[in-house]
Design a protein around this motif. Structure first.
Motif, short mmCIF file in Angstrom:
data_model
loop_
_atom_site.label_atom_id
_atom_site.label_comp_id
_atom_site.label_asym_id
_atom_site.label_seq_id
_atom_site.Cartn_x
_atom_site.Cartn_y
_atom_site.Cartn_z
N ARG A 1 25.09 -33.98 -41.51
CA ARG A 1 26.41 -34.24 -40.95
C ARG A 1 26.38 -35.51 -40.11
NH1 ARG A 1 25.74 -33.55 -35.73
NH2 ARG A 1 24.52 -31.83 -34.88
N LEU A 2 27.58 -35.99 -39.78
CA LEU A 2 27.68 -37.14 -38.90
C LEU A 2 26.99 -36.82 -37.57
CD1 LEU A 2 31.42 -38.16 -39.43
CD2 LEU A 2 29.40 -39.16 -40.51
N ILE B 1 20.06 -34.04 -39.68
CA ILE B 1 19.54 -33.06 -40.63
C ILE B 1 19.51 -31.71 -39.92
CG2 ILE B 1 17.60 -32.35 -42.06
CD1 ILE B 1 16.62 -35.28 -41.98
N ILE B 2 20.27 -30.77 -40.45
CA ILE B 2 20.38 -29.44 -39.85
C ILE B 2 19.85 -28.41 -40.85
CG2 ILE B 2 21.96 -27.74 -38.82
CD1 ILE B 2 21.82 -30.48 -37.31
N ARG B 3 18.94 -27.55 -40.38
CA ARG B 3 18.44 -26.48 -41.25
C ARG B 3 19.51 -25.40 -41.35
NH1 ARG B 3 12.66 -24.68 -39.81
NH2 ARG B 3 13.74 -24.00 -37.93
N GLY C 1 20.31 -23.43 -38.04
CA GLY C 1 21.00 -24.49 -37.30
C GLY C 1 20.09 -25.44 -36.55
N ALA C 2 18.79 -25.37 -36.79
CA ALA C 2 17.85 -26.26 -36.08
C ALA C 2 18.10 -27.72 -36.48
CB ALA C 2 16.41 -25.87 -36.41
N TRP C 3 18.04 -28.59 -35.48
CA TRP C 3 18.19 -30.04 -35.66
C TRP C 3 16.80 -30.58 -35.99
CZ3 TRP C 3 17.06 -35.02 -34.24
CH2 TRP C 3 18.07 -35.99 -34.31
N LEU C 4 16.60 -31.07 -37.23
CA LEU C 4 15.27 -31.46 -37.69
C LEU C 4 14.97 -32.95 -37.55
CD1 LEU C 4 15.04 -29.43 -41.03
CD2 LEU C 4 14.69 -28.65 -38.69
N GLY C 5 16.01 -33.77 -37.55
CA GLY C 5 15.83 -35.22 -37.52
C GLY C 5 17.05 -35.90 -38.07
#
Length: 177
Positions: free
Chosen positions: A13-14, A70-72, A76-80
């Motif tokens: 997402r943005l 990048i969201i799992r 919902g984890a923010w990965l990079g």
């Protein structure tokens, strides 16, 4: 925030300067980011917010694309981040990606980059993409080749980076210089 790109395990997402500033601060200060991409000199939450507003939102406005969070999907984890960068030295968009170290080696970078590659081709109309990588970063070079990119030589990036990088491109992409 809605996803621009969906993959099996991820959505991209943005990036929002207020919502994502803490995650961006952590990513920009990862040892691997500094070693393999660049030290952006971002050390505070306010600097991360400003960097994201200027660099990321600026790219969305100017180019119609940029880097995406990048969201799992499972938690919902923010990965990079992963996305496209416009560099004056290259004839087309440069695909880029960076992960927090705890998420490396699990296929997330490839999955995100593949999603960006499809999005660039199918939604934005960019069938030819480029990728740059530090000469010592064999993992990233292998990922670009796994995406179907071919080595195209070397390029010296201007200051403040001022580093020679390896260039990869999709088959059919314009030659450099």
């Amino acid at each position: 925030m809605s996803a621009l790109i969906q993959t099996d395990r991820l959505h991209l997402r943005l990036i929002d300067p207020d919502h994502d500033a803490a995650d961006m601060l952590a990513l920009l200060n990862e040892p691997g980011f500094i070693r393999n991409i660049a030290d952006r000199g971002v050390r505070t939450l306010a600097q991360a917010r400003d960097y994201t507003a200027e660099r990321v939102l600026g790219s969305y406005t100017l180019n119609g694309f940029g880097m995406y969070a990048i969201i799992r999907r499972s938690d919902g984890a923010w990965l990079g981040n992963a996305g496209l960068v416009k560099r004056p030295e290259l004839p087309g968009p440069d695909i880029g990606y960076a992960l927090m170290s705890q998420y490396e080696g699990q296929g997330y970078a490839f999955e995100a980059a593949r999603g960006v590659q499809h999005y660039a081709r199918d939604r934005l109309g960019y069938p030819e993409l480029y990728g740059i990588v530090a000469p010592h970063n064999a993992r990233s070079a292998a990922l670009l080749q796994k995406l179907g990119m071919e080595p195209r030589g070397r390029l010296r990036l201007p200051p403040p980076v001022d580093e020679e990088v390896l260039v990869f491109a999709t088959p059919g992409a314009l030659a450099l210089g």
